[in-house]
Design an enzyme around this catalytic site. Structure first.
Site, PDB file in Angstrom:
ATOM      1  N   ALA A  13       0.791  -1.054   0.083  1.00  0.00           N
ATOM      2  CA  ALA A  13       0.036  -0.043   0.077  1.00  0.00           C
ATOM      3  C   ALA A  13       0.638   1.295   0.208  1.00  0.00           C
ATOM      4  O   ALA A  13       0.233   2.245   0.281  1.00  0.00           O
ATOM      5  CB  ALA A  13      -0.874  -0.001   1.199  1.00  0.00           C
ATOM      6  N   GLY A  16       1.173   3.258  -5.876  1.00  0.00           N
ATOM      7  CA  GLY A  16       0.522   2.711  -7.067  1.00  0.00           C
ATOM      8  C   GLY A  16      -0.833   2.596  -6.741  1.00  0.00           C
ATOM      9  O   GLY A  16      -1.598   3.403  -5.806  1.00  0.00           O
ATOM     10  N   GLY A  18      -2.145   0.140  -4.719  1.00  0.00           N
ATOM     11  CA  GLY A  18      -2.504  -0.222  -3.335  1.00  0.00           C
ATOM     12  C   GLY A  18      -2.643   1.211  -2.612  1.00  0.00           C
ATOM     13  O   GLY A  18      -3.537   1.203  -1.676  1.00  0.00           O
ATOM     14  N   TYR A 192       6.397 -13.998 -13.700  1.00  0.00           N
ATOM     15  CA  TYR A 192       5.549 -13.107 -13.288  1.00  0.00           C
ATOM     16  C   TYR A 192       4.069 -13.554 -13.589  1.00  0.00           C
ATOM     17  O   TYR A 192       3.092 -13.318 -12.719  1.00  0.00           O
ATOM     18  CB  TYR A 192       5.661 -11.629 -13.816  1.00  0.00           C
ATOM     19  CG  TYR A 192       4.624 -10.640 -13.534  1.00  0.00           C
ATOM     20  CD1 TYR A 192       4.522 -10.289 -12.176  1.00  0.00           C
ATOM     21  CD2 TYR A 192       3.612 -10.334 -14.450  1.00  0.00           C
ATOM     22  CE1 TYR A 192       3.475  -9.287 -11.830  1.00  0.00           C
ATOM     23  CE2 TYR A 192       2.832  -9.570 -14.299  1.00  0.00           C
ATOM     24  CZ  TYR A 192       2.629  -8.818 -12.803  1.00  0.00           C
ATOM     25  OH  TYR A 192       1.494  -7.998 -12.609  1.00  0.00           O
TER      26      TYR A 192
END
Length: 321
Positions: A13, A16, A18, A192
């Site tokens: 958080a 971005g 978050g 990823y």
């Protein structure tokens, strides 16, 4: 405990999506636990978006360390707060690596962080969500278009499409020299995508196992292409410059971090998102006032037997029964 606000934990958080989800949820009256690796950075970030100090608390969490996940859960419980929602948002993307990096526990870093750390966190916090007393506690895992070949943005096979194979790498213990879930040669971009495919399989298996017995709503979402996010900090500088322009002017897929955060907050808090097992999307091309819909996921992400097997192998690797 000093107040009765609903509490949400958001991983990653401090920047971005978050961070913007944390901002949006505090504006909806929630109390946010910012679960982050870098505490001073998270504090600065919270202040930068105008979050009121009595609406959040920062706790240390490094998802690449299973010990850190366990310590975080312990620390959270010591706050005495109930838990109404958990948002698994944090992710690392290491597209330029030629050789795998490994976590403290010896697992390939992007799968360790994005999948295994979150998998353990979800398992440990089910109890807290179930006992929160909330009418419908929610557990939300962020997805990505690149891990879903059913969507336009997921059809680009660079470096390779997501594919967990028959999970040979996990079955063999997933320690060096193994670095891919399918046991094949390391490809950082594919690692990823594979980890994000695992996130969706995990969400669907959580729903299958626990929704009926606990009442917890399990869901995923793709909030749109947030081309400016720190997720791309490990990419070529030129890519970081060109990609947002490409998404804004060519594909029309660009979404600001603020809008993406608002969308995450809606899936956490708004009544229209109470469908469990759903993968929410706003599509690949953004239009003003675009409404969300339940996105079809790939055949692999819909494979219940693979979801069960992934669950069993992951549980063994992170040490949960």
């Amino acid at each position: 405990m000093n107040d009765q606000k609903s509490t949400v934990i958001i991983t990653g958080a401090s920047s971005g999506v978050g961070l913007q989800a944390a901002r949006a949820l505090t504006q909806k009256g929630w109390y946010v636990i910012m679960a982050c690796r870098d505490l001073p950075k998270a504090e600065q970030a919270a202040q930068s978006v105008g979050m009121s100090p009595d609406h959040y608390r920062i706790l240390h969490l490094d998802l690449a360390s299973l010990d850190s996940v366990r310590q975080f859960v312990q620390q959270f419980r010591e706050t005495g707060r109930s838990l109404e929602a958990l948002v698994c948002n944090a992710a690392v993307y290491l597209p330029l690596l030629k050789e795998p990096a490994y976590s403290k526990d010896g697992y390939e870093l992007s799968v360790a962080t994005n999948h295994l750390g979150h998998f353990l966190l979800c398992n440990l916090m089910l109890e807290d969500l179930k006992n929160s007393g909330a009418a419908e506690p929610r557990l939300v895992i962020l997805g990505t278009v690149t891990a879903n070949p059913k969507e336009l943005g997921g059809k680009i096979p660079i470096p390779a499409p997501p594919d967990l194979g028959d999970l040979k790498g996990l079955e063999a213990g997933f320690k060096a020299p193994i670095a891919m879930i399918d046991g094949k040669k390391f490809k950082s971009g594919k690692a990823y995508k594979d980890s994000k495919l695992c996130n969706v399989l995990t969400m669907r298996e959580l729903h299958r196992r626990y929704h009926d017995s606990t009442g917890i709503t399990f869901s995923s979402l793709y909030p749109g292409c947030v081309a400016t996010t720190a997720l791309f900090r490990n990419h070529y500088p030129l890519f970081q410059k060109i990609f947002p322009l490409f998404q804004k002017n060519i594909t029309g897929g660009y979404v600001s971090e603020e809008l993406a955060g608002d969308r995450v907050a809606a899936v956490v808090a708004d009544p229209e998102y109470k469908q469990s097992g759903a993968y929410w999307s706003w599509g690949n091309r953004q239009k003003q006032g675009r409404q969300s819909f339940v996105q079809e996921v790939s055949d692999e992400a819909s494979d219940d037997s693979k979801a069960k097997r992934l669950w069993d192998l992951s549980a063994k690797l992170v040490g949960v029964s």
